[in-house]
Scaffold this motif. Structure first.
Motif, PDB file in Angstrom:
ATOM      1  N   ILE A  68       0.829  -1.213   0.000  1.00 53.63           N
ATOM      2  CA  ILE A  68       0.000   0.000   0.000  1.00 53.63           C
ATOM      3  C   ILE A  68       0.861   1.259   0.000  1.00 53.63           C
ATOM      4  CG2 ILE A  68      -1.919  -1.147   1.153  1.00 53.63           C
ATOM      5  CD1 ILE A  68      -0.996   0.146   3.768  1.00 53.63           C
ATOM      6  N   LYS A  69       2.175   1.085  -0.139  1.00 54.42           N
ATOM      7  CA  LYS A  69       3.061   2.252  -0.093  1.00 54.42           C
ATOM      8  C   LYS A  69       2.757   3.220  -1.229  1.00 54.42           C
ATOM      9  CE  LYS A  69       7.941   3.551  -0.015  1.00 54.42           C
ATOM     10  NZ  LYS A  69       7.802   4.591  -1.039  1.00 54.42           N
ATOM     11  N   LYS A  70       2.520   2.707  -2.440  1.00 53.98           N
ATOM     12  CA  LYS A  70       2.264   3.587  -3.571  1.00 53.98           C
ATOM     13  C   LYS A  70       0.984   4.384  -3.376  1.00 53.98           C
ATOM     14  CE  LYS A  70       1.979   0.641  -6.948  1.00 53.98           C
ATOM     15  NZ  LYS A  70       1.700   0.114  -8.309  1.00 53.98           N
ATOM     16  N   TYR A  71      -0.003   3.787  -2.703  1.00 54.31           N
ATOM     17  CA  TYR A  71      -1.256   4.502  -2.464  1.00 54.31           C
ATOM     18  C   TYR A  71      -1.061   5.594  -1.414  1.00 54.31           C
ATOM     19  CZ  TYR A  71      -2.731   0.095  -4.562  1.00 54.31           C
ATOM     20  OH  TYR A  71      -2.840  -0.997  -5.371  1.00 54.31           O
ATOM     21  N   LYS A  72      -0.255   5.306  -0.410  1.00 48.21           N
ATOM     22  CA  LYS A  72       0.022   6.327   0.599  1.00 48.21           C
ATOM     23  C   LYS A  72       0.817   7.480  -0.007  1.00 48.21           C
ATOM     24  CE  LYS A  72      -0.188   3.425   4.734  1.00 48.21           C
ATOM     25  NZ  LYS A  72       0.530   2.937   5.940  1.00 48.21           N
ATOM     26  N   ASP A  73       1.761   7.154  -0.895  1.00 49.25           N
ATOM     27  CA  ASP A  73       2.520   8.222  -1.553  1.00 49.25           C
ATOM     28  C   ASP A  73       1.611   9.079  -2.431  1.00 49.25           C
ATOM     29  OD1 ASP A  73       4.776   7.211  -0.362  1.00 49.25           O
ATOM     30  OD2 ASP A  73       5.428   6.056  -2.118  1.00 49.25           O
ATOM     31  N   GLU A  74       0.612   8.455  -3.042  1.00 51.32           N
ATOM     32  CA  GLU A  74      -0.310   9.195  -3.914  1.00 51.32           C
ATOM     33  C   GLU A  74      -1.232  10.104  -3.111  1.00 51.32           C
ATOM     34  OE1 GLU A  74      -1.788  10.071  -7.761  1.00 51.32           O
ATOM     35  OE2 GLU A  74      -0.124   8.768  -7.190  1.00 51.32           O
ATOM     36  N   MET A  75      -1.643   9.647  -1.924  1.00 50.61           N
ATOM     37  CA  MET A  75      -2.610  10.402  -1.124  1.00 50.61           C
ATOM     38  C   MET A  75      -1.958  11.401  -0.184  1.00 50.61           C
ATOM     39  SD  MET A  75      -5.655   9.170  -1.998  1.00 50.61           S
ATOM     40  CE  MET A  75      -6.722   9.598  -0.632  1.00 50.61           C
ATOM     41  N   SER A  76      -0.659  11.250   0.072  1.00 54.66           N
ATOM     42  CA  SER A  76      -0.005  12.102   1.069  1.00 54.66           C
ATOM     43  C   SER A  76       0.332  13.473   0.483  1.00 54.66           C
ATOM     44  CB  SER A  76       1.276  11.428   1.565  1.00 54.66           C
ATOM     45  OG  SER A  76       2.215  11.312   0.503  1.00 54.66           O
ATOM     46  N   TYR A  83      -3.134  13.347   8.634  1.00 54.04           N
ATOM     47  CA  TYR A  83      -4.498  13.864   8.666  1.00 54.04           C
ATOM     48  C   TYR A  83      -5.482  12.940   7.947  1.00 54.04           C
ATOM     49  CZ  TYR A  83      -2.418  18.228  10.294  1.00 54.04           C
ATOM     50  OH  TYR A  83      -1.747  19.176  11.024  1.00 54.04           O
ATOM     51  N   LEU A  84      -4.994  11.812   7.440  1.00 51.86           N
ATOM     52  CA  LEU A  84      -5.861  10.884   6.718  1.00 51.86           C
ATOM     53  C   LEU A  84      -6.233   9.717   7.628  1.00 51.86           C
ATOM     54  CD1 LEU A  84      -4.098  10.695   3.224  1.00 51.86           C
ATOM     55  CD2 LEU A  84      -6.140  11.984   3.854  1.00 51.86           C
ATOM     56  N   ASN A  85      -7.490   9.598   7.899  1.00 51.79           N
ATOM     57  CA  ASN A  85      -7.988   8.478   8.699  1.00 51.79           C
ATOM     58  C   ASN A  85      -8.744   7.539   7.760  1.00 51.79           C
ATOM     59  OD1 ASN A  85      -8.739   6.814  10.773  1.00 51.79           O
ATOM     60  ND2 ASN A  85     -10.446   8.109  11.451  1.00 51.79           N
ATOM     61  N   LEU A  86      -7.967   6.690   7.023  1.00 46.82           N
ATOM     62  CA  LEU A  86      -8.542   5.849   5.992  1.00 46.82           C
ATOM     63  C   LEU A  86      -8.224   4.388   6.252  1.00 46.82           C
ATOM     64  CD1 LEU A  86      -7.482   7.920   2.828  1.00 46.82           C
ATOM     65  CD2 LEU A  86      -9.656   8.050   4.074  1.00 46.82           C
ATOM     66  N   ASP A  87      -9.054   3.523   5.707  1.00 42.79           N
ATOM     67  CA  ASP A  87      -8.786   2.088   5.719  1.00 42.79           C
ATOM     68  C   ASP A  87      -7.974   1.754   4.467  1.00 42.79           C
ATOM     69  OD1 ASP A  87      -8.712  -0.619   5.915  1.00 42.79           O
ATOM     70  OD2 ASP A  87     -10.857  -0.956   5.615  1.00 42.79           O
ATOM     71  N   TRP A  88      -6.695   1.415   4.655  1.00 42.62           N
ATOM     72  CA  TRP A  88      -5.779   1.200   3.532  1.00 42.62           C
ATOM     73  C   TRP A  88      -5.833  -0.221   2.984  1.00 42.62           C
ATOM     74  CZ3 TRP A  88      -3.527   5.475   1.643  1.00 42.62           C
ATOM     75  CH2 TRP A  88      -3.440   6.593   2.474  1.00 42.62           C
ATOM     76  N   GLN A 429     -13.636   7.108   0.516  1.00 41.14           N
ATOM     77  CA  GLN A 429     -13.604   7.206   1.977  1.00 41.14           C
ATOM     78  C   GLN A 429     -13.332   8.634   2.420  1.00 41.14           C
ATOM     79  OE1 GLN A 429     -11.421   4.110   4.202  1.00 41.14           O
ATOM     80  NE2 GLN A 429     -10.938   3.180   2.220  1.00 41.14           N
ATOM     81  N   GLN A 430     -12.423   9.290   1.694  1.00 44.11           N
ATOM     82  CA  GLN A 430     -12.062  10.658   2.058  1.00 44.11           C
ATOM     83  C   GLN A 430     -13.243  11.606   1.887  1.00 44.11           C
ATOM     84  OE1 GLN A 430      -8.871  12.252  -0.298  1.00 44.11           O
ATOM     85  NE2 GLN A 430      -8.053  13.443   1.413  1.00 44.11           N
ATOM     86  N   VAL A 431     -13.954  11.482   0.778  1.00 47.13           N
ATOM     87  CA  VAL A 431     -15.114  12.345   0.547  1.00 47.13           C
ATOM     88  C   VAL A 431     -16.209  12.049   1.566  1.00 47.13           C
ATOM     89  CG1 VAL A 431     -16.964  12.889  -1.086  1.00 47.13           C
ATOM     90  CG2 VAL A 431     -14.614  12.649  -1.898  1.00 47.13           C
ATOM     91  N   ALA A 432     -16.448  10.760   1.830  1.00 49.07           N
ATOM     92  CA  ALA A 432     -17.502  10.395   2.780  1.00 49.07           C
ATOM     93  C   ALA A 432     -17.189  10.898   4.183  1.00 49.07           C
ATOM     94  CB  ALA A 432     -17.682   8.879   2.789  1.00 49.07           C
ATOM     95  N   SER A 433     -15.890  10.890   4.556  1.00 44.31           N
ATOM     96  CA  SER A 433     -15.540  11.352   5.909  1.00 44.31           C
ATOM     97  C   SER A 433     -15.706  12.859   6.062  1.00 44.31           C
ATOM     98  CB  SER A 433     -14.091  10.959   6.224  1.00 44.31           C
ATOM     99  OG  SER A 433     -13.190  11.619   5.348  1.00 44.31           O
ATOM    100  N   LYS A 502     -19.476  14.542  -6.151  1.00 39.33           N
ATOM    101  CA  LYS A 502     -18.159  13.912  -6.139  1.00 39.33           C
ATOM    102  C   LYS A 502     -18.275  12.394  -6.001  1.00 39.33           C
ATOM    103  CE  LYS A 502     -15.834  17.927  -4.113  1.00 39.33           C
ATOM    104  NZ  LYS A 502     -15.099  18.442  -2.931  1.00 39.33           N
ATOM    105  N   ILE A 503     -19.141  11.948  -5.121  1.00 35.22           N
ATOM    106  CA  ILE A 503     -19.310  10.505  -4.916  1.00 35.22           C
ATOM    107  C   ILE A 503     -19.822   9.855  -6.182  1.00 35.22           C
ATOM    108  CG2 ILE A 503     -20.694   8.788  -3.692  1.00 35.22           C
ATOM    109  CD1 ILE A 503     -20.445  10.483  -1.199  1.00 35.22           C
ATOM    110  N   SER A 504     -20.781  10.478  -6.827  1.00 28.53           N
ATOM    111  CA  SER A 504     -21.318   9.932  -8.076  1.00 28.53           C
ATOM    112  C   SER A 504     -20.237   9.843  -9.154  1.00 28.53           C
ATOM    113  CB  SER A 504     -22.482  10.796  -8.558  1.00 28.53           C
ATOM    114  OG  SER A 504     -22.986  10.326  -9.788  1.00 28.53           O
ATOM    115  N   SER A 505     -19.379  10.874  -9.238  1.00 27.54           N
ATOM    116  CA  SER A 505     -18.305  10.875 -10.220  1.00 27.54           C
ATOM    117  C   SER A 505     -17.285   9.781  -9.927  1.00 27.54           C
ATOM    118  CB  SER A 505     -17.629  12.244 -10.234  1.00 27.54           C
ATOM    119  OG  SER A 505     -16.531  12.249 -11.121  1.00 27.54           O
ATOM    120  N   LEU A 506     -16.943   9.601  -8.638  1.00 24.06           N
ATOM    121  CA  LEU A 506     -15.973   8.559  -8.270  1.00 24.06           C
ATOM    122  C   LEU A 506     -16.525   7.160  -8.550  1.00 24.06           C
ATOM    123  CD1 LEU A 506     -14.612  10.042  -4.916  1.00 24.06           C
ATOM    124  CD2 LEU A 506     -13.359   9.804  -7.060  1.00 24.06           C
ATOM    125  N   ILE A 507     -17.809   6.966  -8.307  1.00 25.79           N
ATOM    126  CA  ILE A 507     -18.415   5.659  -8.581  1.00 25.79           C
ATOM    127  C   ILE A 507     -18.385   5.367 -10.077  1.00 25.79           C
ATOM    128  CG2 ILE A 507     -20.595   4.388  -8.541  1.00 25.79           C
ATOM    129  CD1 ILE A 507     -21.181   5.646  -5.850  1.00 25.79           C
TER     130      ILE A 507
END
Length: 527
Positions: A68-76, A83-88, A429-433, A502-507
């Motif tokens: 999940i390192k690449k995803y953390k690098d993308e989101m950081s 500041y990200l409270n996500l399920d990775w 998850q970020q948008v929903a939070s 935003k949620i509709s677009s992401l889906i």
């Protein structure tokens, strides 16, 4: 004995057979293979580690357990994810597709059919066919003669006789079975059953789907008979090739980490001091090279009791020589000799007979050392019946989508879109939070006091109770003084439509990448 080496590090292929049988020749072959696969030049990773890391990455995605390192690098932001409270946890999209493909391949059941082509079986088959054809064409005559003699002249039930030549051909294909054919089919079925081939085949199907390459090894010994073994492609080594079936490879091998007690089985002549020295040398090499991969190399007890071995096979040729002698009574006698035999020129009744055939040598090398535990010509090599000069390799490998050393697989095609799906999942998850619940705007001045015109007043509490219970609200367009009332709608609902968009677009993006996976793999939604 000095072993001449070619420019690639391998010993001379044209060396005499007695030299090829030597320990030094086998050690030179083993060290050359080790150098090709484990040599590190200019800080670059070796061939073995590059392929192993590639296969590890593909298998991680196939299990839904990728890094999940690449995803953390993308989101950081500048490496900060505090500041990200996500399920990775990765979304297990690829495992579903892998299971569908592997189960689809495994469900393609097949029956083993053996057809004898030797002269005896072919003659018996022709006799049987002629007899059935005779009975078929003379059915009425045989029935009349049988009634007169009181005997049945048919070899089988009259009702089951073919009616024409087409039915006769179909009968020969389906119903006729020679004893030798039945024996061959049962022998093959029993061999596969004893080797638990269904489990091996499932692993091979999964490797072909995930890695794009599958490997198995066949062998024969007097104790176990025919053996079929699964080979992990991550530990598989082979000579450079562009053949998807690896038929032009001149060496194969696999890397295994074994207990020291296994070394005594391979080389019984090893002493206790030899085993201790091998453990010491191999342990240092393993720690430096990192062959064990995920196994914790800090465990000193594990290191001191194990060694990494290279089981390899090497293809070359061998000169089979016989001495032909003509005896005093005129008969011929043939005696097997080595390839150095040359009959005396002054003797007339001696003659040399020879031919060259392909052979496979097998050896076991302790990686990182100069200890060769085994080197000999393989026994019970498999050869095609059409040519005894050729020989099949002990390793059977297949990589249908290989081009210039690069191997393609279904999982490799799915990875870019699976990464996008994982990022979209994290964004959701970020948008929903950050979504804010719909609220209510209350104009305090508008609901402070409303005169209903009949002497009764409409209190703020009554207005709120009416709104929250019925959704209705009472307001006045003009004040009691006849002026325009800016708070004529005292209670208004607040909606946060931005997050929903935003949620509709992401889906939609999620579904797009999922459909792209179906497109690149050829697996539709019905599958």
């Amino acid at each position: 004995m000095a072993i001449p080496k070619s420019s690639t590090g391998f010993p001379d292929q044209l060396a005499p057979d007695i030299e090829k049988d030597s320990y030094e020749y086998g050690l030179a072959v083993g060290r050359a293979i080790e150098s090709e696969w484990f040599r590190k030049e200019g800080g670059a990773a070796s061939r073995f580690y590059t392929s192993r890391d590639t296969y590890h990455k593909l298998r991680s995605y196939a299990m839904g357990d990728q890094s999940i390192k690449k995803y953390k690098d993308e989101m950081s932001i500048n490496g900060d994810i505090s500041y990200l409270n996500l399920d990775w946890t990765p979304v297990p999209i690829i495992p579903k597709f892998v299971d569908v493909v592997v189960n689809g391949i495994s469900n393609r059941l097949f029956d083993i059919k053996a057809e004898a082509v030797d002269p005896i079986s072919s003659n018996q088959k022709a006799i049987y066919k002629n007899r059935i054809q005779t009975e078929m064409r003379n059915k009425e005559i045989f029935e009349q003669i049988g009634e007169s003699l009181g005997q049945n002249l048919f070899s089988q039930d009259v009702d089951l006789l073919p009616q024409n030549d087409d039915e006769l051909d179909l009968h020969m294909q389906i119903d006729y079975k020679d004893d030798i054919e039945i024996a061959a089919e049962k022998s093959i079925e029993n061999t596969l059953l004893m080797n638990n081939y269904e489990l091996i085949k499932k692993r091979l199907d999964e490797d072909a789907t995930v890695l794009g390459i599958s490997v198995e090894k066949h062998s024969f010994n007097l104790h176990d008979g025919i053996k079929i073994d699964y080979v992990d492609p991550a530990n598989f080594i082979f000579s450079p090739t562009e053949d998807p079936t690896f038929e032009d490879c001149y060496y194969f091998g696999e890397v295994k980490n074994v207990n020291l007690t296994e070394l005594k089985k391979i080389a019984p002549h090893l002493t206790q001091e030899d085993l201790q020295q091998i453990s010491k040398e191999a342990g240092k090499w393993d720690t430096y090279q990192g062959v064990r991969g995920a196994i914790n190399s800090s465990d000193s007890a594990f290191e001191s009791n194990t060694a990494t071995l290279l089981y390899f096979t090497y293809k070359t040729d061998k000169n089979i020589v016989y001495k032909k002698k003509i005896t005093a009574v005129g008969t011929e006698k043939v005696i097997k000799k080595d390839d150095s035999f040359n009959p005396p020129e002054d003797v007339e009744n001696f003659e040399k007979l020879s031919r060259r055939i392909d052979v496979w040598y097998e050896g076991v090398l302790v990686l990182g050392t100069n200890r060769l535990l085994k080197w000999e010509v393989m026994r019970n090599m498999v050869r095609p019946k059409s040519s005894i000069h050729k020989v099949y390799p002990p390793y059977i490998a297949s990589a249908p989508k290989m081009y210039r050393g690069q191997i393609d697989s279904l999982v490799k095609r799915m990875i870019p879109f699976a990464d996008q799906i994982q990022l979209i999942h994290l964004k959701l998850q970020q948008v929903a939070s950050r979504m804010i619940p719909d609220g209510v705007y209350i104009d305090v001045d508008g609901i402070s006091a409303i005169n209903l015109g009949n002497g009764n007043t409409y209190s703020p509490q009554d207005a709120l109770n009416l709104y929250f219970q019925t959704g209705s609200v009472i307001g006045r367009s003009f004040t009691e003084d006849g002026e325009f009332n800016h708070g004529k709608v005292p209670v208004q609902e607040l909606t946060s439509s931005g997050a929903n968009t935003k949620i509709s677009s992401l889906i939609n993006m999620y579904n797009y990448n999922l459909n792209m996976i179906r497109s690149v793999t050829g697996l539709n939604e019905a599958r």
